[in-house]
Design an enzyme around this catalytic site. Sequence first.
Site, PDB file in Angstrom:
ATOM      1  N   HIS A 169       2.780  11.026  -1.992  1.00  0.00           N
ATOM      2  CA  HIS A 169       3.874  10.054  -1.941  1.00  0.00           C
ATOM      3  C   HIS A 169       5.438  10.540  -2.211  1.00  0.00           C
ATOM      4  O   HIS A 169       6.254  10.197  -2.003  1.00  0.00           O
ATOM      5  CB  HIS A 169       3.744   8.646  -2.605  1.00  0.00           C
ATOM      6  CG  HIS A 169       2.680   8.003  -2.249  1.00  0.00           C
ATOM      7  ND1 HIS A 169       2.628   7.568  -0.930  1.00  0.00           N
ATOM      8  CD2 HIS A 169       1.639   7.467  -2.804  1.00  0.00           C
ATOM      9  CE1 HIS A 169       1.434   6.787  -0.921  1.00  0.00           C
ATOM     10  NE2 HIS A 169       0.756   6.677  -1.802  1.00  0.00           N
ATOM     11  N   ASP A 226      -6.106   9.680   2.307  1.00  0.00           N
ATOM     12  CA  ASP A 226      -6.151   8.593   1.274  1.00  0.00           C
ATOM     13  C   ASP A 226      -5.772   7.133   1.787  1.00  0.00           C
ATOM     14  O   ASP A 226      -5.280   7.150   3.265  1.00  0.00           O
ATOM     15  CB  ASP A 226      -4.525   8.939   0.712  1.00  0.00           C
ATOM     16  CG  ASP A 226      -4.591   8.008  -0.802  1.00  0.00           C
ATOM     17  OD1 ASP A 226      -4.939   8.456  -1.845  1.00  0.00           O
ATOM     18  OD2 ASP A 226      -3.825   6.878  -0.735  1.00  0.00           O
ATOM     19  N   HIS A 257      -3.685   5.233   1.275  1.00  0.00           N
ATOM     20  CA  HIS A 257      -2.053   5.084   1.596  1.00  0.00           C
ATOM     21  C   HIS A 257      -1.426   6.001   2.422  1.00  0.00           C
ATOM     22  O   HIS A 257      -2.067   7.250   2.466  1.00  0.00           O
ATOM     23  CB  HIS A 257      -1.377   4.752   0.209  1.00  0.00           C
ATOM     24  CG  HIS A 257      -1.810   3.907  -0.685  1.00  0.00           C
ATOM     25  ND1 HIS A 257      -2.903   4.087  -1.825  1.00  0.00           N
ATOM     26  CD2 HIS A 257      -1.758   2.634  -1.085  1.00  0.00           C
ATOM     27  CE1 HIS A 257      -3.310   2.894  -2.343  1.00  0.00           C
ATOM     28  NE2 HIS A 257      -2.460   2.104  -1.781  1.00  0.00           N
TER      29      HIS A 257
HETATM   30  C1  SP5 Z   1      -1.655   8.048  -4.611  1.00  0.00           C
HETATM   31  C2  SP5 Z   1      -1.829   6.785  -4.324  1.00  0.00           C
HETATM   32  O1  SP5 Z   1      -2.911   6.339  -4.270  1.00  0.00           O
HETATM   33  N1  SP5 Z   1      -0.826   6.089  -4.474  1.00  0.00           N
HETATM   34  C3  SP5 Z   1      -0.903   4.441  -4.597  1.00  0.00           C
HETATM   35  C4  SP5 Z   1       0.192   3.823  -4.925  1.00  0.00           C
HETATM   36  C5  SP5 Z   1      -0.025   2.307  -5.075  1.00  0.00           C
HETATM   37  N2  SP5 Z   1       0.991   1.556  -5.928  1.00  0.00           N
HETATM   38  C6  SP5 Z   1       1.031   0.019  -5.540  1.00  0.00           C
HETATM   39  C7  SP5 Z   1      -0.015  -0.378  -6.189  1.00  0.00           C
HETATM   40  C8  SP5 Z   1      -0.111  -2.040  -6.023  1.00  0.00           C
HETATM   41  C9  SP5 Z   1      -1.181  -2.497  -7.127  1.00  0.00           C
HETATM   42  N3  SP5 Z   1      -1.681  -3.799  -6.470  1.00  0.00           N
HETATM   43  C10 SP5 Z   1      -2.650  -4.219  -7.425  1.00  0.00           C
HETATM   44  C11 SP5 Z   1      -3.452  -5.344  -6.918  1.00  0.00           C
HETATM   45  C12 SP5 Z   1      -4.504  -6.006  -7.646  1.00  0.00           C
HETATM   46  N4  SP5 Z   1      -5.247  -6.928  -7.077  1.00  0.00           N
HETATM   47 ZN    ZN Z   2      -3.569   5.977  -2.126  1.00  0.00          ZN
END
Ligand code: SP5
Ligand code: ZN
Length: 360
Positions: free
Chosen positions: A169, A205, A207
């Site tokens: 990212h 990944d 994301h």
């Molecule tokens: C490297 C990588 O996988 N980065 C991902 C970053 C995601 N950040 C946002 C996380 C949102 C957390 N959501 C929590 C949901 C709980 N049910």
């Molecule tokens: Zn990720």
Amino acid sequence: MKTFHNPLHAAHAGRQEMFRGRMVPSYEVPERLEYVLAELRRRPLGELLEPEVGEAALEQALLRVHTGAYLEFLRGAWQAWVALDPDNAQRDALPSVWPLGHRHAFRMDAPTHHFAARLGQHAFDAGTPLTAGSWAAARAGAGCALAAAREVLAGARGAFALTRPPGHHAGPDYFGGYCFLNNAALAAQALRDGGCARVAVLDVDYHHGNGTQTLFYERPDVLTVSLHGDPATEYPYFLGFADERGAGAGQGCNLNLPLPRGSGFEAWSEALERALREVCDFGAQALVVPMGLDTFAGDPISGFTLRGEHYLRVGERLARAGLPTLFTFEGGYAVAELGANAVNLLQGFEAGAAGGSAGG
Ligand code: SP5
Ligand code: ZN
């Protein structure tokens, strides 16, 4: 294959991240890497090494991907954070104000040196805690990516950069999504600088690999492909759509394959076939795979439903592309299963590369 693991990774241990108006414990924890290392000791794939990359070579490589101003920001960030208020030493730094890019709304070049502003200039979310050890850990992690690139340039069929914080990212001058330095981009650039004329990055990944896409978006020498949860509903929301195909000299050198939340192995595999056709047509001489295991059904923050045995098949399929392949460790938050899933993928690759079957 050899694994280069980051001896300083645990120096980065974020405490909390912002989620829906609350602070929640960080998902990107040091145990993630320890589980993978433990599984690699149980099911060895090759030597486990710490990277040996000189200071000068590392600095030079970082500047090929990130701006000098950003690297200076990261290097001094913790000191500047604590200088704001000595009590800050007890908490991680997170931004809370950003210069949105709307025309005439905010100055992207505002002449401010206040640390709250600089955080906003260099971070795109409030989910990526910057800690006392973030710079040391991220920098040593970049060393893993470089060491793995050297291994591939020396003729290895595969290499694994096992490091955290993750990287895909992170862009030229910003962090976010738990990432500070873009390890996959550093590896791809090192492969280019080491003589590979064309390099492909295939990001698996959950994301979208927004940082990697952006870094190479106008370049014809590095193809970026990403399979991920549809940004219409999934993080990072603002990039990763199918119509982003590259620009300028890099027109046609980016491919996004977004899939709806809930997608399973069958749909995912079809997208992988499409991705590999693109890699093959591009004529890459080496492949970089930002390896996130957050496509796993049990992942607490993601929405695909792959199972452990599927990763063996993913690895085998990647091997059949027939390219020297460098894996970087990205996401994956089902900590207890993370080691098995990661090593399954790599073992599948080894089996595929040897022309055999990994079973499962
Ligand atoms: C490297 C990588 O996988 N980065 C991902 C970053 C995601 N950040 C946002 C996380 C949102 C957390 N959501 C929590 C949901 C709980 N049910
Ligand atoms: Zn990720």
